[in-house]
Motif scaffolding. Sequence first.
Motif, PDB file in Angstrom:
ATOM      1  N   THR A 234       0.781  -1.236   0.000  1.00  0.00           N
ATOM      2  CA  THR A 234       0.000   0.000   0.000  1.00  0.00           C
ATOM      3  C   THR A 234       0.810   1.283   0.000  1.00  0.00           C
ATOM      4  OG1 THR A 234      -0.163   0.055   2.423  1.00  0.00           O
ATOM      5  CG2 THR A 234      -1.903  -1.121   1.226  1.00  0.00           C
TER       6      THR A 234
ATOM      7  N   ARG B  66       2.479   3.821  -1.359  1.00  0.00           N
ATOM      8  CA  ARG B  66       2.795   4.443  -2.643  1.00  0.00           C
ATOM      9  C   ARG B  66       3.733   5.656  -2.492  1.00  0.00           C
ATOM     10  NH1 ARG B  66       0.353   0.207  -3.649  1.00  0.00           N
ATOM     11  NH2 ARG B  66      -1.485   0.037  -4.947  1.00  0.00           N
ATOM     12  N   SER B  67       3.728   6.266  -1.297  1.00  0.00           N
ATOM     13  CA  SER B  67       4.545   7.461  -1.053  1.00  0.00           C
ATOM     14  C   SER B  67       5.897   7.128  -0.442  1.00  0.00           C
ATOM     15  CB  SER B  67       3.807   8.422  -0.115  1.00  0.00           C
ATOM     16  OG  SER B  67       2.562   8.769  -0.665  1.00  0.00           O
TER      17      SER B  67
ATOM     18  N   ASP C  58      -0.651   2.741   3.926  1.00  0.00           N
ATOM     19  CA  ASP C  58      -1.489   3.826   3.418  1.00  0.00           C
ATOM     20  C   ASP C  58      -2.937   3.377   3.589  1.00  0.00           C
ATOM     21  OD1 ASP C  58      -3.012   5.632   1.888  1.00  0.00           O
ATOM     22  OD2 ASP C  58      -1.310   6.013   0.551  1.00  0.00           O
TER      23      ASP C  58
ATOM     24  N   VAL D 293      -5.349   3.818   0.490  1.00  0.00           N
ATOM     25  CA  VAL D 293      -5.141   2.836  -0.575  1.00  0.00           C
ATOM     26  C   VAL D 293      -5.721   1.491  -0.157  1.00  0.00           C
ATOM     27  CG1 VAL D 293      -3.376   1.514  -1.823  1.00  0.00           C
ATOM     28  CG2 VAL D 293      -3.118   3.990  -1.538  1.00  0.00           C
TER      29      VAL D 293
END
Length: 141
Positions: free
Chosen positions: A22, A24-25, A31, A34
């Motif tokens: 999850t 993504r950053s 996250d 997500v």
Amino acid sequence: MDYATQADMVSVFGEREVVMLTDRSLLGTIDATVLADALSLASDEIDAYLDGRYALPLPNVPRLLTRICCDITRYRLSGGDAQETEPSRNRYKDSIKMLEAVKRGDLTLGLDPAQQEVPTRGAVQINNGTRTFSRDTLADY
């Protein structure tokens, strides 16, 4: 209604894997947005199989559906940095087979169509009926 939660995903797959699926950053944390979106989409996929057999939303979430939702979510989140693996693909395929069996009525969720839980414990009742052949009916042979 979602069939699984973030806590369910962490319980089944571990926090490290859920972060990998999850994050993504690249913050090193789960996250939640997500994951919530993926859980919701997986639940929608499950509902597509249950609709018509059960009145939705279900009054409670059977454990089987929680596991299936986690497996579908894991599979759907894989891709990109989180590579799809053979075990996740197999778990997804097995989950879909189970949902198809539920749809056909070959597998039960422990709920009857009226949304009442089906008792899982109890005595088996057998009715033998009357005997067709006995000494009296076969006396002439």
